[in-house]
Design an enzyme around this catalytic site. Structure first.
Site, PDB file in Angstrom:
ATOM      1  N   HIS A 152      -5.035  -9.059   3.694  1.00 28.32           N
ATOM      2  CA  HIS A 152      -3.944  -9.218   4.647  1.00 28.32           C
ATOM      3  C   HIS A 152      -4.442  -9.530   6.054  1.00 28.32           C
ATOM      4  O   HIS A 152      -3.879 -10.346   6.775  1.00 28.32           O
ATOM      5  CB  HIS A 152      -3.080  -7.955   4.657  1.00 28.32           C
ATOM      6  CG  HIS A 152      -3.853  -6.684   4.912  1.00 28.32           C
ATOM      7  ND1 HIS A 152      -3.416  -5.710   5.755  1.00 28.32           N
ATOM      8  CD2 HIS A 152      -5.054  -6.237   4.457  1.00 28.32           C
ATOM      9  CE1 HIS A 152      -4.291  -4.714   5.782  1.00 28.32           C
ATOM     10  NE2 HIS A 152      -5.285  -5.019   4.997  1.00 28.32           N
ATOM     11  N   ARG A 153      -5.530  -8.870   6.462  1.00 26.77           N
ATOM     12  CA  ARG A 153      -5.998  -9.079   7.845  1.00 26.77           C
ATOM     13  C   ARG A 153      -6.601 -10.469   8.052  1.00 26.77           C
ATOM     14  O   ARG A 153      -6.539 -11.022   9.149  1.00 26.77           O
ATOM     15  CB  ARG A 153      -6.995  -7.991   8.256  1.00 26.77           C
ATOM     16  CG  ARG A 153      -6.372  -6.630   8.229  1.00 26.77           C
ATOM     17  CD  ARG A 153      -6.962  -5.635   9.177  1.00 26.77           C
ATOM     18  NE  ARG A 153      -6.295  -4.371   8.935  1.00 26.77           N
ATOM     19  CZ  ARG A 153      -5.062  -4.079   9.340  1.00 26.77           C
ATOM     20  NH1 ARG A 153      -4.376  -4.938  10.050  1.00 26.77           N
ATOM     21  NH2 ARG A 153      -4.527  -2.922   9.031  1.00 26.77           N
TER      22      ARG A 153
ATOM     23  N   ASP B 285     -10.649  -2.156  12.160  1.00 26.00           N
ATOM     24  CA  ASP B 285      -9.677  -3.133  11.657  1.00 26.00           C
ATOM     25  C   ASP B 285      -9.256  -4.114  12.745  1.00 26.00           C
ATOM     26  O   ASP B 285      -9.275  -5.332  12.551  1.00 26.00           O
ATOM     27  CB  ASP B 285      -8.438  -2.423  11.098  1.00 26.00           C
ATOM     28  CG  ASP B 285      -8.737  -1.803   9.737  1.00 26.00           C
ATOM     29  OD1 ASP B 285      -9.845  -2.050   9.210  1.00 26.00           O
ATOM     30  OD2 ASP B 285      -7.885  -1.071   9.215  1.00 26.00           O
TER      31      ASP B 285
ATOM     32  N   LYS C  18       0.376  -6.397   1.958  1.00 25.71           N
ATOM     33  CA  LYS C  18      -0.339  -5.114   1.887  1.00 25.71           C
ATOM     34  C   LYS C  18       0.106  -4.177   3.005  1.00 25.71           C
ATOM     35  O   LYS C  18       0.228  -2.969   2.795  1.00 25.71           O
ATOM     36  CB  LYS C  18      -1.838  -5.370   1.971  1.00 25.71           C
ATOM     37  CG  LYS C  18      -2.689  -4.159   1.633  1.00 25.71           C
ATOM     38  CD  LYS C  18      -4.131  -4.570   1.430  1.00 25.71           C
ATOM     39  CE  LYS C  18      -4.913  -3.520   0.657  1.00 25.71           C
ATOM     40  NZ  LYS C  18      -5.195  -2.316   1.381  1.00 25.71           N
TER      41      LYS C  18
ATOM     42  N   ASP D 249       0.810  -1.220   0.000  1.00 26.02           N
ATOM     43  CA  ASP D 249       0.000   0.000   0.000  1.00 26.02           C
ATOM     44  C   ASP D 249       0.846   1.273   0.000  1.00 26.02           C
ATOM     45  O   ASP D 249       0.472   2.277  -0.613  1.00 26.02           O
ATOM     46  CB  ASP D 249      -0.961   0.013   1.208  1.00 26.02           C
ATOM     47  CG  ASP D 249      -2.207  -0.816   0.920  1.00 26.02           C
ATOM     48  OD1 ASP D 249      -2.201  -1.562  -0.081  1.00 26.02           O
ATOM     49  OD2 ASP D 249      -3.183  -0.719   1.687  1.00 26.02           O
TER      50      ASP D 249
ATOM     51  N   GLU E   7     -11.155  -4.700   2.172  1.00 28.46           N
ATOM     52  CA  GLU E   7     -10.426  -5.494   1.180  1.00 28.46           C
ATOM     53  C   GLU E   7     -11.284  -6.640   0.635  1.00 28.46           C
ATOM     54  O   GLU E   7     -11.159  -7.046  -0.506  1.00 28.46           O
ATOM     55  CB  GLU E   7      -9.132  -6.032   1.781  1.00 28.46           C
ATOM     56  CG  GLU E   7      -7.991  -5.034   1.818  1.00 28.46           C
ATOM     57  CD  GLU E   7      -8.077  -4.011   2.949  1.00 28.46           C
ATOM     58  OE1 GLU E   7      -9.168  -3.850   3.539  1.00 28.46           O
ATOM     59  OE2 GLU E   7      -7.051  -3.365   3.231  1.00 28.46           O
TER      60      GLU E   7
ATOM     61  N   ASN F  64      -4.807  -2.084  -4.271  1.00 23.46           N
ATOM     62  CA  ASN F  64      -6.043  -2.144  -3.483  1.00 23.46           C
ATOM     63  C   ASN F  64      -5.913  -1.210  -2.280  1.00 23.46           C
ATOM     64  O   ASN F  64      -6.437  -1.485  -1.207  1.00 23.46           O
ATOM     65  CB  ASN F  64      -6.300  -3.589  -3.030  1.00 23.46           C
ATOM     66  CG  ASN F  64      -7.710  -3.787  -2.521  1.00 23.46           C
ATOM     67  OD1 ASN F  64      -8.559  -2.884  -2.651  1.00 23.46           O
ATOM     68  ND2 ASN F  64      -7.984  -4.936  -1.934  1.00 23.46           N
TER      69      ASN F  64
END
Ligand code: DC
Length: 663
Positions: free
Chosen positions: A396-397, A322, A424, A52, A350, A95
């Protein structure tokens, strides 16, 4: 090309020690833009290095910002409020919502002539509310595909501010952030008022924006969370240098890992604490509600192991959108159900994170209910945890969260699909985790590959390691470097000199960095590859004391997430308990032809007939020698690759591996 389809996490017991985490994504991308809009130079220290931030840096460079990179810092020479590059451009923003939204606002106010593109998922993430707000003041923004979504084309326009700019706040707070970051550009003639329509979500992210604007000399008046006023004549003033604090959302995985640990150990996280300006630092409060024991210093956190004590909670998570995903994982281990509310924004991140979390948790054995903006999670009983292959949705999370399932008390292996999507925001996430964790027993997997000379075992082993994300041990290199050093020190390679060679090798400071080998900081990787060193290695490898002296070193390569080891006695002496043992072979003529091709490509003249005879003689010697003779381990699988390409051999091994792991 490097590709890692999945990563298998063996059962983990605890996480402890000390860790410094990479910089915050939200702060990094905001600071990069503010530095780019300022006049003069800004040193950005401890910048996050991830997908990112990379797309943001690329975009700024394309726009004419001068960047100088130095390890973890970047020096940016700003545009000073006007574009240097006015040519038509296409900016690819992957993204990264934190790049797409603020750049859209800033560039439309700067009158850039740009197209803004990204990956497919970016084209499913809404931007209409921001575009509508910018259109109110005359921006000309065209949707190139679906109305309301990127990709976009911005065109030169006449910006005129005649009254308050209205923007919706209930879909993504990034729309308001984008306006706040960009509107000082056009504040020369009058104050600018922004009115938020609807309930503003994720307020802490707006606080980060206001805080960073202030650090760049722009004060914004805030009336509740409804109206924001940028003072007439605001100007971005570079602070000269700015330090990016560690990412609070990334910290949540380590807080959870420590809290889910067995035992009494402590994990210390450096670089983030009570002084953080990130909203996700409030994950600490939520984790405490679940029973986590966290001590917070100004710039560090300390977490005590606490797996059996966690309890379910009922929480409005709007302020930590998040990090709240991490609470879902903790909820699977807790006593009682957990209800996470007001998380509607997850659906436009995402991936649709509400549905993705629910679906993947169910694979582990959990009962999860989902609503439009909530999740209710029942814990999984210890014996009910299942091994699962977790899909990560290029998010990613998802990958980082589900790594926590490896702490399950039922000792199940957890497969993370597409693990590199962590790039990311945290490219070294798994490596960082592996450095802190202890496993539930001796569960680190080892694959051993052996075979006669020129069978291609080294190439096969290193490629299998790459595909699985495993470490790689080229045990032959250890005999090669022993022989190389002995020769360099004038020691005769005779059995009578064995203890001198052992003495020499034991004193070395050896370091392996991927394919590179260092002795006391001297890189010797290529020096040990000659035919001569190979012949000498064959001599020293027949010395029993040297073989014994290298055992511990070889075993020390067995680290998470696993090891592929190639060489003679890997399967029998060094790792007898390894899960998969392969004996790779090919007929002597095929091997001679391969060696011939290899030598020719290196510019060395060679004759196939001679090589063939040499190979047969070497096979004979290797198989009949007394010390560590070449022979397949009793439980090894035979792979004859005479008619297989490297890729086909790799697939064979991966299929065997797969059949021994999660189906
Ligand atoms: O695989 P290679 O050519 O780099 O190995 C160098 C020598 O060391 C070769 O003669 C085989 C020997 N060897 C060994 O005896 N035991 C090992 N584990 C690896 C290699």
């Amino acid at each position: 090309m490097f590709s890692q389809p999945y990563l298998d996490l063996p059962p983990l017991k605890s996480a402890s020690g000390s860790v410094a985490l990479p910089g915050s994504k939200s702060i990094s991308n905001r600071v990069l833009l503010l530095a780019a809009l300022s006049e003069g130079q800004t040193w950005v220290h401890d910048l996050l290095d991830s997908d990112d931030t990379q797309v943001m840096l690329n975009a700024l460079e394309q726009l004419g910002c001068h960047l100088i990179k130095e390890q973890h810092s970047v020096r940016i020479t700003g545009l000073g409020g006007s574009l240097k590059n006015t040519a038509e451009l296409t900016l690819f923003l992957g993204n990264a919502g934190t790049a797409m939204r603020p750049l859209c606002a800033a560039l439309s106010l700067l009158g850039a002539n740009v197209s803004m593109t990204g990956v497919q998922r970016m084209y499913e993430r809404p931007i209409k509310d921001l575009v509508s707000a910018l259109e109110q003041i005359g921006a000309r923004i065209e949707y190139l595909q679906e109305p309301g979504f990127p990709p976009l084309r911005l065109q030169r326009s006449n910006i005129k501010i005649n009254g308050p700019i209205r923007v919706r706040g209930d879909v993504s707070s990034q729309f308001l952030t984008a306006l706040l970051l960009a509107l000082p550009l056009v504040s020369q003639d009058s104050d600018i008022h922004i009115e938020v329509v609807g309930e503003l979500i994720s307020k802490p992210y707006i606080e980060i924006t206001l805080n960073l604007l202030a650090q760049f000399g722009v004060q914004v008046q805030r009336d509740e969370w409804r109206t924001f006023t940028i003072t007439k004549g605001s100007k971005y003033i570079s602070p000269g240098a700015i330090h990016i604090e560690s990412d609070a959302s990334s910290a949540s995985y380590f807080i959870a890992a420590a809290a889910l640990s067995e035992g009494t150990e402590v994990l210390k996280i450096q670089g983030i604490g009570a002084h953080s300006i990130q909203g996700d630092i409030r994950f600490v409060e939520a984790a405490r509600l679940m029973g986590a024991q966290i001590t917070m210093g100004p710039q560090h956190l300390e977490i005590k192991a606490n797996q059996r004590q966690l309890r379910g909670i009922d929480l409005d998570c709007n302020h930590i959108p998040d990090a709240a995903m991490t609470l879902v994982m903790m909820a699977l281990f807790a006593k009682g159900e957990t209800h996470l509310r007001n998380i509607g924004s997850w659906r436009v991140k995402e991936t649709d994170r509400i549905s993705a979390m629910a679906k993947e948790c169910r694979k582990l054995g959990a009962v999860v209910e989902e609503g439009p903006d909530w999740l209710r999670i029942q814990p999984i009983e210890a014996s009910q945890w299942r091994a699962a292959s977790v899909h990560t949705y290029d998010d990613h999370r998802m990958a980082m969260c589900f790594s926590l399932a490896a702490f399950n008390p039922n000792a199940q292996t957890i497969r993370i699909e597409d693990p590199r999507c962590v790039g990311k925001t945290f490219p070294n996430y798994f490596e960082t985790l592996f450095n802190l964790v202890q496993t539930q027993g001796d569960v680190i997997p080892v694959i051993c590959i052996d075979g006669p000379t020129a069978s291609g075992k080294g190439t096969l082993a290193s490629k299998v390691a790459e595909r699985l994300g495993f470490h790689y041990l080229d045990s032959g290199a250890l005999y090669r470097l022993s022989a190389f050093l002995a020769t360099e020190h004038g020691i005769e390679l005779a059995l009578t000199q064995e203890s001198a060679i052992v003495d020499l090798v034991s004193k070395l400071s050896l370091r392996f960095e991927g394919p590179l080998i260092f002795i006391d900081d001297r890189e010797i990787s290529q020096l040990i590859r000659s035919e001569e060193v190979g012949m000498n290695a064959s001599k020293v490898s027949a010395m029993p004391m040297l073989r014994a002296a290298l055992i511990d070193l070889q075993r020390s390569f067995k680290c998470l997430p696993g090891l592929v080891a190639d060489g003679r006695d890997m399967a029998s002496v060094i790792f007898p308990g390894s899960k998969l043992k392969i004996y790779l072979t090919a007929d002597a003529l095929t091997r001679a032809k391969r060696r011939h091709k290899q030598l020719i490509s290196m510019g060395i003249t060679a004759n196939i007939d001679n090589l063939y005879e040499d190979l047969k003689a070497r096979d004979e010697r290797d198989m009949t020698r007394l010390v560590a003779p070449l022979k397949p381990a009793a439980d090894a699988l035979l792979l004859d690759n005479s008619d297989l390409s490297i890729e086909q051999s790799v697939e064979w091994v991966l299929n065997w591996w797969q059949s021994k792991n999660i189906a």
